[in-house]
Design a protein around this motif. Structure first.
Motif, PDB file in Angstrom:
ATOM      1  N   VAL A 183      13.289  15.149  50.730  1.00  0.00           N
ATOM      2  CA  VAL A 183      11.830  14.832  51.104  1.00  0.00           C
ATOM      3  C   VAL A 183      11.647  13.366  51.029  1.00  0.00           C
ATOM      4  CG1 VAL A 183       9.254  15.130  50.750  1.00  0.00           C
ATOM      5  CG2 VAL A 183      10.681  16.974  50.945  1.00  0.00           C
ATOM      6  N   VAL A 184      11.821  12.653  49.982  1.00  0.00           N
ATOM      7  CA  VAL A 184      11.592  11.283  49.994  1.00  0.00           C
ATOM      8  C   VAL A 184      12.560  10.330  50.618  1.00  0.00           C
ATOM      9  CG1 VAL A 184      11.634   9.201  48.353  1.00  0.00           C
ATOM     10  CG2 VAL A 184      10.639  11.495  47.546  1.00  0.00           C
ATOM     11  N   ASP A 185      13.802  10.724  50.987  1.00  0.00           N
ATOM     12  CA  ASP A 185      14.749  10.301  51.784  1.00  0.00           C
ATOM     13  C   ASP A 185      14.427  10.335  53.175  1.00  0.00           C
ATOM     14  OD1 ASP A 185      16.260   9.590  49.650  1.00  0.00           O
ATOM     15  OD2 ASP A 185      17.869  11.187  50.077  1.00  0.00           O
ATOM     16  N   HIS A 186      13.613  11.301  53.552  1.00  0.00           N
ATOM     17  CA  HIS A 186      13.290  11.535  54.866  1.00  0.00           C
ATOM     18  C   HIS A 186      11.849  10.710  55.299  1.00  0.00           C
ATOM     19  CE1 HIS A 186      11.542  13.333  58.669  1.00  0.00           C
ATOM     20  NE2 HIS A 186      10.471  13.808  57.816  1.00  0.00           N
ATOM     21  N   LEU A 187      11.047  10.706  54.428  1.00  0.00           N
ATOM     22  CA  LEU A 187       9.913   9.889  54.496  1.00  0.00           C
ATOM     23  C   LEU A 187      10.103   8.185  54.463  1.00  0.00           C
ATOM     24  CD1 LEU A 187       7.523  11.591  52.236  1.00  0.00           C
ATOM     25  CD2 LEU A 187       7.474  11.717  54.788  1.00  0.00           C
ATOM     26  N   VAL A 188      11.159   7.872  53.763  1.00  0.00           N
ATOM     27  CA  VAL A 188      11.531   6.593  53.809  1.00  0.00           C
ATOM     28  C   VAL A 188      12.284   6.126  55.128  1.00  0.00           C
ATOM     29  CG1 VAL A 188      13.147   4.695  52.819  1.00  0.00           C
ATOM     30  CG2 VAL A 188      11.785   6.386  51.350  1.00  0.00           C
ATOM     31  N   ASP A 189      13.086   7.133  55.487  1.00  0.00           N
ATOM     32  CA  ASP A 189      13.747   6.971  56.794  1.00  0.00           C
ATOM     33  C   ASP A 189      13.076   6.720  57.974  1.00  0.00           C
ATOM     34  OD1 ASP A 189      16.259   6.960  55.665  1.00  0.00           O
ATOM     35  OD2 ASP A 189      16.796   9.065  56.092  1.00  0.00           O
ATOM     36  N   ILE A 190      11.727   7.574  58.030  1.00  0.00           N
ATOM     37  CA  ILE A 190      10.714   7.222  59.159  1.00  0.00           C
ATOM     38  C   ILE A 190       9.656   6.298  58.883  1.00  0.00           C
ATOM     39  CG2 ILE A 190      11.180   9.590  59.866  1.00  0.00           C
ATOM     40  CD1 ILE A 190       8.613  10.528  58.605  1.00  0.00           C
ATOM     41  N   GLY A 191       9.878   5.468  58.055  1.00  0.00           N
ATOM     42  CA  GLY A 191       9.220   4.163  57.685  1.00  0.00           C
ATOM     43  C   GLY A 191       8.170   4.021  56.658  1.00  0.00           C
ATOM     44  N   HIS A 192       8.039   5.209  55.641  1.00  0.00           N
ATOM     45  CA  HIS A 192       6.975   5.211  54.994  1.00  0.00           C
ATOM     46  C   HIS A 192       7.542   4.436  53.588  1.00  0.00           C
ATOM     47  CE1 HIS A 192       4.483   7.865  56.962  1.00  0.00           C
ATOM     48  NE2 HIS A 192       5.418   8.418  57.275  1.00  0.00           N
ATOM     49  N   ARG A 193       6.680   3.729  53.108  1.00  0.00           N
ATOM     50  CA  ARG A 193       6.724   2.833  51.620  1.00  0.00           C
ATOM     51  C   ARG A 193       5.932   3.222  50.602  1.00  0.00           C
ATOM     52  NH1 ARG A 193      10.620   2.897  54.163  1.00  0.00           N
ATOM     53  NH2 ARG A 193      12.143   1.073  54.588  1.00  0.00           N
ATOM     54  N   ARG A 194       4.633   3.669  51.070  1.00  0.00           N
ATOM     55  CA  ARG A 194       3.757   4.132  49.966  1.00  0.00           C
ATOM     56  C   ARG A 194       3.746   5.816  49.913  1.00  0.00           C
ATOM     57  NH1 ARG A 194       1.150   1.060  46.841  1.00  0.00           N
ATOM     58  NH2 ARG A 194      -0.451   2.560  46.420  1.00  0.00           N
ATOM     59  N   ILE A 195       4.247   6.311  48.998  1.00  0.00           N
ATOM     60  CA  ILE A 195       4.413   7.752  49.084  1.00  0.00           C
ATOM     61  C   ILE A 195       3.869   8.481  47.815  1.00  0.00           C
ATOM     62  CG2 ILE A 195       6.035   9.792  49.316  1.00  0.00           C
ATOM     63  CD1 ILE A 195       8.171   7.770  50.402  1.00  0.00           C
ATOM     64  N   GLY A 196       2.814   9.286  48.133  1.00  0.00           N
ATOM     65  CA  GLY A 196       2.398  10.091  46.894  1.00  0.00           C
ATOM     66  C   GLY A 196       2.716  11.402  46.807  1.00  0.00           C
ATOM     67  N   HIS A 197       2.423  12.075  45.595  1.00  0.00           N
ATOM     68  CA  HIS A 197       2.871  13.350  45.333  1.00  0.00           C
ATOM     69  C   HIS A 197       1.537  13.994  44.643  1.00  0.00           C
ATOM     70  CE1 HIS A 197       5.517  16.744  44.077  1.00  0.00           C
ATOM     71  NE2 HIS A 197       5.009  16.856  43.142  1.00  0.00           N
ATOM     72  N   VAL A 198       1.497  15.164  45.067  1.00  0.00           N
ATOM     73  CA  VAL A 198       0.239  16.120  44.318  1.00  0.00           C
ATOM     74  C   VAL A 198       1.080  17.211  43.614  1.00  0.00           C
ATOM     75  CG1 VAL A 198      -1.607  15.659  45.985  1.00  0.00           C
ATOM     76  CG2 VAL A 198      -0.302  17.575  46.502  1.00  0.00           C
ATOM     77  N   GLY A 199       0.781  17.304  42.566  1.00  0.00           N
ATOM     78  CA  GLY A 199       1.728  18.535  41.852  1.00  0.00           C
ATOM     79  C   GLY A 199       1.615  18.127  40.314  1.00  0.00           C
ATOM     80  N   GLY A 200       2.805  18.636  39.448  1.00  0.00           N
ATOM     81  CA  GLY A 200       2.745  18.453  38.420  1.00  0.00           C
ATOM     82  C   GLY A 200       2.015  19.282  37.139  1.00  0.00           C
ATOM     83  N   ALA A 201       1.425  20.139  37.549  1.00  0.00           N
ATOM     84  CA  ALA A 201       0.508  21.195  36.838  1.00  0.00           C
ATOM     85  C   ALA A 201       0.859  22.451  37.161  1.00  0.00           C
ATOM     86  CB  ALA A 201      -0.940  20.861  36.978  1.00  0.00           C
ATOM     87  N   GLY A 202       0.952  23.177  36.251  1.00  0.00           N
ATOM     88  CA  GLY A 202       1.040  24.755  36.349  1.00  0.00           C
ATOM     89  C   GLY A 202       2.465  25.240  35.845  1.00  0.00           C
ATOM     90  N   GLY A 203       2.858  24.530  35.108  1.00  0.00           N
ATOM     91  CA  GLY A 203       4.154  24.883  34.519  1.00  0.00           C
ATOM     92  C   GLY A 203       5.484  24.017  34.745  1.00  0.00           C
ATOM     93  N   ARG A 204       6.675  24.532  34.292  1.00  0.00           N
ATOM     94  CA  ARG A 204       7.646  23.763  34.249  1.00  0.00           C
ATOM     95  C   ARG A 204       8.291  23.537  35.747  1.00  0.00           C
ATOM     96  NH1 ARG A 204       9.178  27.538  30.071  1.00  0.00           N
ATOM     97  NH2 ARG A 204       9.410  26.218  27.724  1.00  0.00           N
ATOM     98  N   VAL A 205       8.237  24.226  36.740  1.00  0.00           N
ATOM     99  CA  VAL A 205       8.455  23.915  38.262  1.00  0.00           C
ATOM    100  C   VAL A 205       7.877  22.888  38.632  1.00  0.00           C
ATOM    101  CG1 VAL A 205       8.656  24.907  40.468  1.00  0.00           C
ATOM    102  CG2 VAL A 205       9.309  26.266  38.638  1.00  0.00           C
ATOM    103  N   ALA A 206       6.598  22.934  38.411  1.00  0.00           N
ATOM    104  CA  ALA A 206       5.547  21.685  39.006  1.00  0.00           C
ATOM    105  C   ALA A 206       5.945  20.525  38.067  1.00  0.00           C
ATOM    106  CB  ALA A 206       4.244  22.129  38.666  1.00  0.00           C
ATOM    107  N   THR A 207       6.016  20.533  37.009  1.00  0.00           N
ATOM    108  CA  THR A 207       6.582  19.272  36.222  1.00  0.00           C
ATOM    109  C   THR A 207       7.561  18.725  36.471  1.00  0.00           C
ATOM    110  OG1 THR A 207       5.345  20.296  34.167  1.00  0.00           O
ATOM    111  CG2 THR A 207       7.028  18.469  33.916  1.00  0.00           C
ATOM    112  N   GLY A 208       8.947  19.696  36.803  1.00  0.00           N
ATOM    113  CA  GLY A 208      10.285  19.164  37.340  1.00  0.00           C
ATOM    114  C   GLY A 208       9.859  18.346  38.170  1.00  0.00           C
TER     115      GLY A 208
END
Length: 343
Positions: A183-208
């Motif tokens: 995902v990040v590689d794709h977004l960088v390839d199409i010109g994005h430099r400020r990329i955010g993420h929503v997640g990290g809560a709800g268990g080990r999968v989200a944390t990972g």
């Protein structure tokens, strides 16, 4: 009225009925269903023909309680409403059936309307009472140690979850680190430099997945790094994704692209982007490639973890009794119109 050898609708055919029709002993009929390779082909064919004519099916529960359980596998799913887990379960059941096993599924948790699911101990205990030869656990099940305790000697394989340390259990899951990097590689390839993420809560999968995001943006030399990054806390729900996306978009330097922990959270992100009048300006991506991602009105770029491969591999491991530890299935990226290029 002539007797055609069939039982009436009021009475279920028994093993004795099959034995009488096939002119063999009841014990041989039992052996034919529990260990068909131990019966001669000619007598096995007679028994199966008689059973088919009478509509007889062996009582799997009785056989399980008597210890004849090799053909029965339990499937414990964390959330039966989750389309991702449903795909894993379906693929596992097909593979089990092709291996001559019956896969009996039950939900692992009680729907209590809370963000903290509670293990359905009664359902798990009933499944354990049936003495399955093995158990496939699909998704993140709370208090996994209780499941292990109830299942006794049954072999356990875990699919689509990060269970932590669980002695003796093989795990099959998608390679989230690779998926997030795609995902990040794709977004960088199409010109994005400020990329955010929503997640990290709800268990080990989200944390990972959040940790994988931080590592990926760090590899590209973008904002953040292993200990930071544009991450707003969200679980797997649409509402949490919406709130987290608003937090990111209201920053002094908002991201031009937002990755979400899953597709449902990404739907919430899309709503936040639309509310801020940024549709077509902010790229949005999801994870899991559920049916939601492919809907025309959504058209969401999403990571496909190959749920069918995860389910098949979990069933194969259970049937083979191989234990390679953790098996990672390679994901792919499905690019759709939601990941707009940076203008």
């Amino acid at each position: 009225m002539a007797d055609d050898g069939s039982t009436t609708a009021a009475r279920r055919a028994t093993m004795r009925d099959v034995a009488d029709r096939a002119a063999v002993s009841k014990s041989l009929v039992s052996l034919a269903f529990s260990s068909p390779g131990s019966v001669s082909p000619e007598r096995l064919a007679r028994i199966l023909d008689a059973a088919d004519a009478l509509g007889f099916r062996p009582n799997r529960v009785a056989r399980s309680l008597n210890g004849a359980r090799d053909d029965f596998v339990g499937i414990l799913v964390a959330d039966s409403r989750n389309p991702v887990l449903a795909e894993v379960v379906d693929a596992a059941r097909v593979s089990l059936a092709s291996g001559g096993r019956l896969g009996l599924m039950t939900s692992a948790v009680l729907p209590n309307g809370s963000s903290r699911p509670r293990l359905d101990l009664d359902a798990v205990a009933m499944l354990g009472d049936l003495q399955p030869s093995g158990l496939i656990v699909v998704g993140s099940v709370p208090t996994m140690d209780r499941v292990v305790q109830v299942m006794g000697a049954a072999r356990i394989v875990i699919a689509s979850a990060r269970p932590g340390r669980l002695a003796g259990a093989a795990t099959v899951r998608g390679d989230d680190e690779v998926g997030i990097r795609l995902v990040v590689d794709h977004l960088v390839d199409i010109g994005h430099r400020r990329i955010g993420h929503v997640g990290g809560a709800g268990g080990r999968v989200a944390t990972g997945r959040a940790e994988a995001f931080r590592a990926a943006v760090h590899e590209h030399g973008l904002d953040g790094g292993p200990d930071g990054g544009l991450v707003a806390e969200s679980d797997f729900s649409e509402a949490a994704g919406y709130r987290a996306a608003l937090e990111l978009l209201d920053r002094d330097e908002p991201p031009t692209a937002i990755t979400a922990v899953n597709d449902l959270a990404a739907i919430g992100v899309t709503a936040a982007v639309r509310q801020r009048g940024l549709t077509g300006s902010v790229a949005v991506t999801g994870y899991d490639n559920t049916y939601l991602a492919a809907l025309g009105a959504v058209d969401l770029t999403s990571v496909d973890p190959d749920n069918a491969a995860i389910g098949r591999r979990a069933a194969e491991l259970l049937l083979s009794e191989e234990n390679p530890g953790e098996v990672l299935i390679a994901p792919t990226l499905r690019i759709r119109s939601s990941s707009v290029p940076r203008g």
